[in-house]
Design a protein around this motif. Sequence first.
Motif, PDB file in Angstrom:
ATOM      1  N   LYS A   1      -3.064  -5.606  13.086  1.00 10.56           N
ATOM      2  CA  LYS A   1      -2.635  -5.968  11.731  1.00 10.56           C
ATOM      3  C   LYS A   1      -2.200  -4.684  11.051  1.00 10.56           C
ATOM      4  O   LYS A   1      -2.983  -3.759  10.910  1.00 10.56           O
ATOM      5  CB  LYS A   1      -3.776  -6.623  10.965  1.00 10.56           C
ATOM      6  CG  LYS A   1      -3.392  -6.964   9.538  1.00 10.56           C
ATOM      7  CD  LYS A   1      -4.508  -7.670   8.838  1.00 10.56           C
ATOM      8  CE  LYS A   1      -4.239  -7.964   7.390  1.00 10.56           C
ATOM      9  NZ  LYS A   1      -2.918  -8.298   6.996  1.00 10.56           N
ATOM     10  N   LYS A   2      -0.935  -4.639  10.636  1.00 14.49           N
ATOM     11  CA  LYS A   2      -0.387  -3.419  10.057  1.00 14.49           C
ATOM     12  C   LYS A   2      -0.062  -3.643   8.592  1.00 14.49           C
ATOM     13  O   LYS A   2       0.484  -4.687   8.227  1.00 14.49           O
ATOM     14  CB  LYS A   2       0.868  -2.992  10.805  1.00 14.49           C
ATOM     15  CG  LYS A   2       0.567  -2.637  12.229  1.00 14.49           C
ATOM     16  CD  LYS A   2       1.799  -2.309  12.999  1.00 14.49           C
ATOM     17  CE  LYS A   2       1.388  -2.041  14.436  1.00 14.49           C
ATOM     18  NZ  LYS A   2       2.448  -2.032  15.364  1.00 14.49           N
ATOM     19  N   GLU A   3      -0.399  -2.661   7.791  1.00 16.23           N
ATOM     20  CA  GLU A   3      -0.056  -2.695   6.370  1.00 16.23           C
ATOM     21  C   GLU A   3       0.388  -1.323   5.933  1.00 16.23           C
ATOM     22  O   GLU A   3      -0.022  -0.313   6.505  1.00 16.23           O
ATOM     23  CB  GLU A   3      -1.250  -3.148   5.517  1.00 16.23           C
ATOM     24  CG  GLU A   3      -1.528  -4.618   5.622  1.00 16.23           C
ATOM     25  CD  GLU A   3      -2.456  -5.124   4.527  1.00 16.23           C
ATOM     26  OE1 GLU A   3      -2.512  -4.503   3.433  1.00 16.23           O
ATOM     27  OE2 GLU A   3      -3.128  -6.135   4.762  1.00 16.23           O
ATOM     28  N   ILE A   4       1.230  -1.308   4.919  1.00 15.19           N
ATOM     29  CA  ILE A   4       1.715  -0.073   4.322  1.00 15.19           C
ATOM     30  C   ILE A   4       1.192  -0.026   2.890  1.00 15.19           C
ATOM     31  O   ILE A   4       1.299  -1.005   2.157  1.00 15.19           O
ATOM     32  CB  ILE A   4       3.265  -0.046   4.298  1.00 15.19           C
ATOM     33  CG1 ILE A   4       3.840  -0.234   5.682  1.00 15.19           C
ATOM     34  CG2 ILE A   4       3.769   1.225   3.629  1.00 15.19           C
ATOM     35  CD1 ILE A   4       3.598   0.885   6.636  1.00 15.19           C
ATOM     36  N   LYS A   5       0.626   1.096   2.518  1.00 15.13           N
ATOM     37  CA  LYS A   5       0.119   1.278   1.152  1.00 15.13           C
ATOM     38  C   LYS A   5       0.758   2.505   0.530  1.00 15.13           C
ATOM     39  O   LYS A   5       0.942   3.520   1.209  1.00 15.13           O
ATOM     40  CB  LYS A   5      -1.412   1.475   1.163  1.00 15.13           C
ATOM     41  CG  LYS A   5      -2.196   0.337   1.778  1.00 15.13           C
ATOM     42  CD  LYS A   5      -2.255  -0.851   0.865  1.00 15.13           C
ATOM     43  CE  LYS A   5      -3.205  -1.902   1.427  1.00 15.13           C
ATOM     44  NZ  LYS A   5      -3.308  -3.054   0.562  1.00 15.13           N
ATOM     45  N   LYS A   6       1.110   2.402  -0.724  1.00 14.93           N
ATOM     46  CA  LYS A   6       1.612   3.553  -1.475  1.00 14.93           C
ATOM     47  C   LYS A   6       0.399   4.240  -2.108  1.00 14.93           C
ATOM     48  O   LYS A   6      -0.408   3.597  -2.765  1.00 14.93           O
ATOM     49  CB  LYS A   6       2.573   3.084  -2.571  1.00 14.93           C
ATOM     50  CG  LYS A   6       3.032   4.206  -3.488  1.00 14.93           C
ATOM     51  CD  LYS A   6       3.974   3.713  -4.571  1.00 14.93           C
ATOM     52  CE  LYS A   6       3.262   2.820  -5.531  1.00 14.93           C
ATOM     53  NZ  LYS A   6       4.036   2.490  -6.730  1.00 14.93           N
ATOM     54  N   ILE A   7       0.277   5.540  -1.889  1.00 18.17           N
ATOM     55  CA  ILE A   7      -0.829   6.318  -2.431  1.00 18.17           C
ATOM     56  C   ILE A   7      -0.265   7.305  -3.461  1.00 18.17           C
ATOM     57  O   ILE A   7       0.698   8.000  -3.170  1.00 18.17           O
ATOM     58  CB  ILE A   7      -1.568   7.106  -1.330  1.00 18.17           C
ATOM     59  CG1 ILE A   7      -1.993   6.164  -0.192  1.00 18.17           C
ATOM     60  CG2 ILE A   7      -2.744   7.868  -1.899  1.00 18.17           C
ATOM     61  CD1 ILE A   7      -2.950   5.079  -0.594  1.00 18.17           C
ATOM     62  N   ILE A   8      -0.884   7.340  -4.614  1.00 16.47           N
ATOM     63  CA  ILE A   8      -0.472   8.302  -5.645  1.00 16.47           C
ATOM     64  C   ILE A   8      -1.559   9.360  -5.775  1.00 16.47           C
ATOM     65  O   ILE A   8      -2.717   9.040  -6.052  1.00 16.47           O
ATOM     66  CB  ILE A   8      -0.245   7.595  -6.986  1.00 16.47           C
ATOM     67  CG1 ILE A   8       0.862   6.563  -6.845  1.00 16.47           C
ATOM     68  CG2 ILE A   8       0.078   8.624  -8.074  1.00 16.47           C
ATOM     69  CD1 ILE A   8       1.065   5.691  -8.048  1.00 16.47           C
ATOM     70  N   LYS A   9      -1.178  10.608  -5.537  1.00 17.58           N
ATOM     71  CA  LYS A   9      -2.101  11.740  -5.690  1.00 17.58           C
ATOM     72  C   LYS A   9      -1.854  12.353  -7.055  1.00 17.58           C
ATOM     73  O   LYS A   9      -0.754  12.770  -7.366  1.00 17.58           O
ATOM     74  CB  LYS A   9      -1.853  12.769  -4.579  1.00 17.58           C
ATOM     75  CG  LYS A   9      -2.549  14.117  -4.773  1.00 17.58           C
ATOM     76  CD  LYS A   9      -4.042  13.976  -4.744  1.00 17.58           C
ATOM     77  CE  LYS A   9      -4.871  15.198  -4.909  1.00 17.58           C
ATOM     78  NZ  LYS A   9      -4.447  16.490  -5.023  1.00 17.58           N
ATOM     79  N   GLN A  10      -2.888  12.392  -7.897  1.00 15.56           N
ATOM     80  CA  GLN A  10      -2.770  12.956  -9.245  1.00 15.56           C
ATOM     81  C   GLN A  10      -3.068  14.438  -9.240  1.00 15.56           C
ATOM     82  O   GLN A  10      -3.802  14.929  -8.469  1.00 15.56           O
ATOM     83  CB  GLN A  10      -3.721  12.251 -10.213  1.00 15.56           C
ATOM     84  CG  GLN A  10      -3.343  10.815 -10.437  1.00 15.56           C
ATOM     85  CD  GLN A  10      -4.276  10.131 -11.412  1.00 15.56           C
ATOM     86  OE1 GLN A  10      -5.468  10.397 -11.451  1.00 15.56           O
ATOM     87  NE2 GLN A  10      -3.729   9.226 -12.196  1.00 15.56           N
TER      88      GLN A  10
END
Length: 145
Positions: free
Chosen positions: A136-145
């Motif tokens: 099961k593959k998913e893509i997540k957007k990560i925001i580094k502050q």
Amino acid sequence: DVELQYLFYQDYVDYCHPNHPDCVTGVTCSDCNAGFNPALAVACNLVTWSDEPIIITDAGDPIKMISAITVSPNPTKGFIEVSTVGMNENIGSVIEIYSVTGELLQEFKWNGLKTNIDFSDYKRGVYVMKIDVNGKKEIKKIIKQ
């Protein structure tokens, strides 16, 4: 709004039309008087940034897809916890972290259940996390502050 354009690479003729002299009911179409015009089914991929994955259909409203993989906190200043719901442990699970330009920055295996990832050495910005658990593959957007 999305605008879709397409071209026929050959000259197209609608033989199934009451005004076309070569239209023959039962041969070129089921009924020449029906005024049939062909429909073009189009398949495509839509890439979008969202906190939740969505599926766009022609049925009207988008259908939200329930994710079995959670990533939090996001945005982050340091560590991110990646966890799954309803999955079994799988040593072959992989997480890859990419820059927005597509450069692979980090890749590691995990147990497919829960892990922490340290983003404290990453610069502020947006990153893409590709998560594979039991296929099961998913893509997540990560925001580094």
